[in-house]
Design an enzyme around this catalytic site. Structure first.
Site: not given
Ligand code: DGL
Length: 255
Positions: A11-12, A43-44, A74-76, A184-186
Site C-alpha cells: 500500500d502507499s 498517493y491519492g 491500495c484502491n488508488t 481506501c484501505t486506510h
Molecule cells: N490506502 C490507499 C487507498 O486504498 C490510499 C491512500 C493514499 O492516498 O495514499 O486508496
C-alpha cells in the site's frame, strides 16, 4: 515443503494492513510480506504517472524479496495501475482492491451510498465504470477525502480533530445516508470514528475480505497455496524505515 514463499502485500502506507488482517483471517497458514510506502504517501493526491511508477517499484521490490503473489492493497494504486501490472506479469497471481459498491448496493434497494475514497480513485475511469454498473440500483455519491489517510498514518484513530474533520466532510453530503463504502484501505482503521459521526444506522462496507477471498481463489487456481499447517508469519517493510513506523504497523495489525 511446498509454496512456502510469502504473499506480497503493499500500500502507499500502513492502510493496506486492514487488507492484511483479512488475508490472515482467510489464509492463516500463509507467510506475508507487507510493504508500506509511507515515505511517498499519500498517493491519492499525486499524478497518475507518479502513482504508476511507485506502484511498479513496489511490486518489483516484493518480487525481489521472493513473493509468490501480489495483493495491491491500495484502491488508488489499483485504479491507476492494475491493468499495467497484469500486462507486465501475466502469470503472477495478482489481485487489486476496489470500493465495495456491489455489496452495498445489493444490501438494500435504492439506497443512498456515499463512497469515501482518495481524490485520485474517484477521478479515474475504473471508478466511473464501477459506479455506472450500479447506478440503476442505488444513488452513489463519490466523496473525495483528502487528508483522511494522514490521520491513520499518524496512528490517530480517535481524536477531536478527526471527529471535526469527519463531521465537516460528511456534513457537506447533506440528506440521509444509508451506507458508506470505505474506498481506501486506510479508512477501515477510522471505522469507529466514521460510524460515530455518521450514526449507528448507517451501514459501512469495505473491500478487504472480498479481496482476501479472491487471493485465496487465485492461489488455489495456480496451485500455489502453502502446505503449512501452522500459523504463518508477517514481515513488515517500510520505505520510511523507523522504529516508530514498525511499532505503528504492529499496532494496526492487532488493533
Ligand atoms: N490506502 C490507499 C487507498 O486504498 C490510499 C491512500 C493514499 O492516498 O495514499 O486508496
Amino acid at each position: 515443503m511446498k509454496n512456502r514463499e510469502p504473499v506480497g502485500v503493499f500500500d502507499s502506507g500502513v492502510g493496506g494492513i486492514s487488507v492484511l488482517r483479512e488475508l490472515i483471517a482467510v489464509m492463516p497458514c500463509e507467510d506475508y510480506l507487507y510493504l508500506g510506502d509511507s515515505l511517498h504517501a499519500p498517493y491519492g493526491t499525486k499524478s497518475l504517472e507518479e502513482v504508476r511508477s511507485l506502484t511498479i517499484g513496489n511490486v518489483e521490490k516484493l518480487l525481489e524479496y521472493g513473493a509468490k503473489s501480489i495483493v495491491v492493497a491500495c484502491n488508488t494504486a489499483t485504479s491507476a495501475a492494475v491493468a499495467i501490472l497484469r500486462k507486465k506479469y501475466p502469470r503472477l497471481p495478482l489481485v487489486g482492491i476496489e470500493p465495495a459498491i456491489k455489496p452495498a448496493a445489493l444490501a438494500k434497494p435504492q439506497s443512498r451510498i456515499v463512497v469515501m475514497a482518495t481524490p485520485m480513485t474517484v477521478k479515474l475511469e475504473k471508478f466511473k465504470l464501477l459506479m455506472k454498473q450500479y447506478e440503476g440500483q442505488a444513488e452513489i455519491i463519490p466523496l473525495p477525502c483528502p487528508g483522511l489517510m494522514e490521520f491513520v498514518e499518524r496512528g490517530e484513530l480517535h481524536s477531536v480533530e478527526l471527529e471535526r474533520y469527519l463531521t465537516e466532510l460528511l456534513g457537506n453530503v447533506g440528506g440521509k445516508i444509508d451506507a458508506i463504502v470505505l474506498g481506501c484501505t486506510h479508512y477501515p482503521f477510522a471505522r469507529e470514528a466514521i460510524a460515530e459521526v455518521a450514526g449507528k444506522e448507517v451501514a459501512i462496507f469495505d473491500g478487504g475480505s472480498g479481496t482476501a477471498r479472491e487471493m485465496r481463489r487465485r492461489l488455489a487456481e495456480a496451485g500455489k497455496l502453502s502446505d503449512a499447517d501452522s500459523l504463518g508469519t508477517v514481515k513488515f517493510l517500510n520505505s520510511r524505515d523507523t522504529e516508530e513506523e514498525r511499532k505503528l504497523c504492529e499496532f494496526l495489525l492487532h488493533c
